[in-house]
Design an enzyme around this catalytic site. Structure first.
Site, mmCIF file in Angstrom:
data_model
loop_
_atom_site.group_PDB
_atom_site.id
_atom_site.type_symbol
_atom_site.label_atom_id
_atom_site.label_comp_id
_atom_site.label_asym_id
_atom_site.label_seq_id
_atom_site.Cartn_x
_atom_site.Cartn_y
_atom_site.Cartn_z
ATOM 1 N N THR A 150 0.826 -1.207 0.000
ATOM 2 C CA THR A 150 0.000 0.000 0.000
ATOM 3 C C THR A 150 0.859 1.254 0.000
ATOM 4 O O THR A 150 0.576 2.229 -0.712
ATOM 5 C CB THR A 150 -0.912 0.012 1.239
ATOM 6 O OG1 THR A 150 -1.614 -1.219 1.314
ATOM 7 C CG2 THR A 150 -1.897 1.152 1.186
ATOM 8 N N TYR B 225 -13.419 -3.462 -0.827
ATOM 9 C CA TYR B 225 -14.563 -2.846 -1.498
ATOM 10 C C TYR B 225 -15.766 -3.783 -1.631
ATOM 11 O O TYR B 225 -16.883 -3.401 -1.269
ATOM 12 C CB TYR B 225 -14.179 -2.287 -2.879
ATOM 13 C CG TYR B 225 -15.268 -1.441 -3.493
ATOM 14 C CD1 TYR B 225 -15.580 -0.182 -2.971
ATOM 15 C CD2 TYR B 225 -16.005 -1.903 -4.574
ATOM 16 C CE1 TYR B 225 -16.599 0.590 -3.518
ATOM 17 C CE2 TYR B 225 -17.027 -1.138 -5.123
ATOM 18 C CZ TYR B 225 -17.324 0.104 -4.593
ATOM 19 O OH TYR B 225 -18.327 0.851 -5.125
ATOM 20 N N TYR C 216 -2.724 -10.480 4.722
ATOM 21 C CA TYR C 216 -2.616 -9.078 5.141
ATOM 22 C C TYR C 216 -4.009 -8.573 5.483
ATOM 23 O O TYR C 216 -4.864 -8.437 4.609
ATOM 24 C CB TYR C 216 -1.974 -8.241 4.031
ATOM 25 C CG TYR C 216 -1.811 -6.766 4.326
ATOM 26 C CD1 TYR C 216 -1.836 -6.267 5.630
ATOM 27 C CD2 TYR C 216 -1.611 -5.861 3.294
ATOM 28 C CE1 TYR C 216 -1.675 -4.908 5.889
ATOM 29 C CE2 TYR C 216 -1.447 -4.497 3.541
ATOM 30 C CZ TYR C 216 -1.484 -4.032 4.841
ATOM 31 O OH TYR C 216 -1.331 -2.686 5.094
ATOM 32 N N ARG D 264 -8.516 0.000 5.521
ATOM 33 C CA ARG D 264 -8.422 0.225 4.078
ATOM 34 C C ARG D 264 -9.370 -0.667 3.276
ATOM 35 O O ARG D 264 -9.869 -0.254 2.231
ATOM 36 C CB ARG D 264 -6.982 -0.003 3.592
ATOM 37 C CG ARG D 264 -6.002 1.073 4.043
ATOM 38 C CD ARG D 264 -4.660 0.913 3.352
ATOM 39 N NE ARG D 264 -3.713 1.962 3.759
ATOM 40 C CZ ARG D 264 -3.598 3.142 3.176
ATOM 41 N NH1 ARG D 264 -4.389 3.451 2.160
ATOM 42 N NH2 ARG D 264 -2.707 4.016 3.598
ATOM 43 N N LYS E 14 0.334 -10.438 8.155
ATOM 44 C CA LYS E 14 0.600 -9.060 8.531
ATOM 45 C C LYS E 14 -0.721 -8.528 9.079
ATOM 46 O O LYS E 14 -1.676 -8.333 8.328
ATOM 47 C CB LYS E 14 1.064 -8.236 7.334
ATOM 48 C CG LYS E 14 1.298 -6.760 7.673
ATOM 49 C CD LYS E 14 1.625 -5.932 6.421
ATOM 50 C CE LYS E 14 1.762 -4.459 6.795
ATOM 51 N NZ LYS E 14 1.970 -3.594 5.606
ATOM 52 N N ILE F 2 6.053 -5.437 9.554
ATOM 53 C CA ILE F 2 6.270 -4.840 8.241
ATOM 54 C C ILE F 2 5.918 -3.380 8.419
ATOM 55 O O ILE F 2 4.760 -3.016 8.607
ATOM 56 C CB ILE F 2 5.440 -5.512 7.140
ATOM 57 C CG1 ILE F 2 5.941 -6.948 6.929
ATOM 58 C CG2 ILE F 2 5.542 -4.725 5.834
ATOM 59 C CD1 ILE F 2 5.139 -7.749 5.920
#
Length: 291
Positions: free
Chosen positions: A47, A110, A136, A141, A164, A206
């Site tokens: 990202t 989304y 992840y 987000r 993550k 990370i």
């Protein structure tokens, strides 16, 4: 097998020129700065890389450049994710993964799948992938949280080696650490919570801020992993203000300003992202001057 992912990885930003093109000199400077600072591995096309604004050709050229600059000095992880499972499977199959040690793949965004949908999505990836996969989870987000139960279920699959976790809910992180298989990695995706997660039994981070302060951040995590928590927390408390500043007006605007102030690269971004305000830039500059 996955010990290379213990410690500090950084989600590399993508330096741009004023005209919006990729600044490959800046990319070289950033990679070298991270490696010399003691970072354990590099994450490409996450990202923070503004990867959603990069064309297919730009992604290919950026990957090729980082692979060349890295020159096998550190392990590499590549981000391949999205919200179209079939397209992701095709991308994995069409990408030369020979230089990479793992794929980082985000929970689909989304379209907000159910927990079973998330499981089936990753199972499809697991079944065709030629290298290990890191899950992840970043609900801020994607709009969807992958529950601890789903993560633990996915942890049973052969090629899923860790997560993550950037859920922002430390209780969820603890649930995963408590019940995970022995070799399943729990890697923080939240810079502020990374050390507490390591102290609780996690495996590292990370990081975004790690590329701005690679020496300090990677040392903090190594101390945490070694059980020297008092020394580690001293570093965290020293870094706390810049951790706030880095995300105050969004990522990667904050880290790019930090990198500009540290003379690594410029702080140009691609719309709809914009550079940080003058006021925040002054706070970042003052922190770095006094650090």
């Amino acid at each position: 097998m996955s010990n290379f992912l213990k410690g500090t990885g950084v989600a590399l930003a993508t330096p741009f020129n004023k005209d919006g093109s990729i600044d490959y000199t800046g990319v070289t400077s950033l990679v070298d700065f991270c490696i010399k600072g003691g970072i354990e591995y590099l994450v490409i096309l996450g990202t923070t890389a503004e990867s959603v604004t990069l064309s297919k050709e730009e992604k290919r050229d950026l990957v090729d450049h980082i692979v060349k600059v890295n020159d096998n000095r550190l392990p590499l992880v590549i981000g391949i994710g999205g919200n179209n499972t079939a397209a992701i499977l095709k991308e994995i199959q069409e990408t030369d993964l020979s230089y990479f040690d793992a794929i980082l793949s985000v929970v689909p965004m989304y379209n907000r799948p159910s927990q079973e949908g998330i499981y089936q999505h990753y199972k499809k990836i697991n079944d065709i992938v030629p290298i290990p996969v890191l899950l992840y989870n970043v609900p801020s987000r994607t709009g969807t949280n992958m529950a601890a139960e789903t993560t633990l279920r996915l942890a049973q699959l052969e090629n899923i080696i860790g997560i993550k976790e950037a859920v922002g809910d430390f209780t969820q992180v603890l649930k995963i650490i408590k019940d995970k298989p022995k070799d399943f990695l729990v890697i923080s995706g939240d810079d502020t919570l990374a050390l507490p997660a390591v102290a609780a039994g996690g495996d590292g981070v990370i990081s975004v801020i790690g590329q701005g302060f690679p020496q300090e951040f990677s040392e903090m995590i190594r101390l945490g992993l070694a059980g020297e928590t008092e020394k580690a927390f001293q570093i965290l408390y020293k870094l706390l203000p810049i951790l706030d500043y880095a995300f105050e007006e969004g990522n990667p605007a904050g880290i790019k300003n930090i990198l500009k102030t540290r003379e690594i690269c410029q702080d140009y971004l691609r719309l709809p992202l914009i550079p940080v305000s003058e006021g925040l830039g002054e706070k970042i500059k003052e922190f770095i001057q006094n650090f």
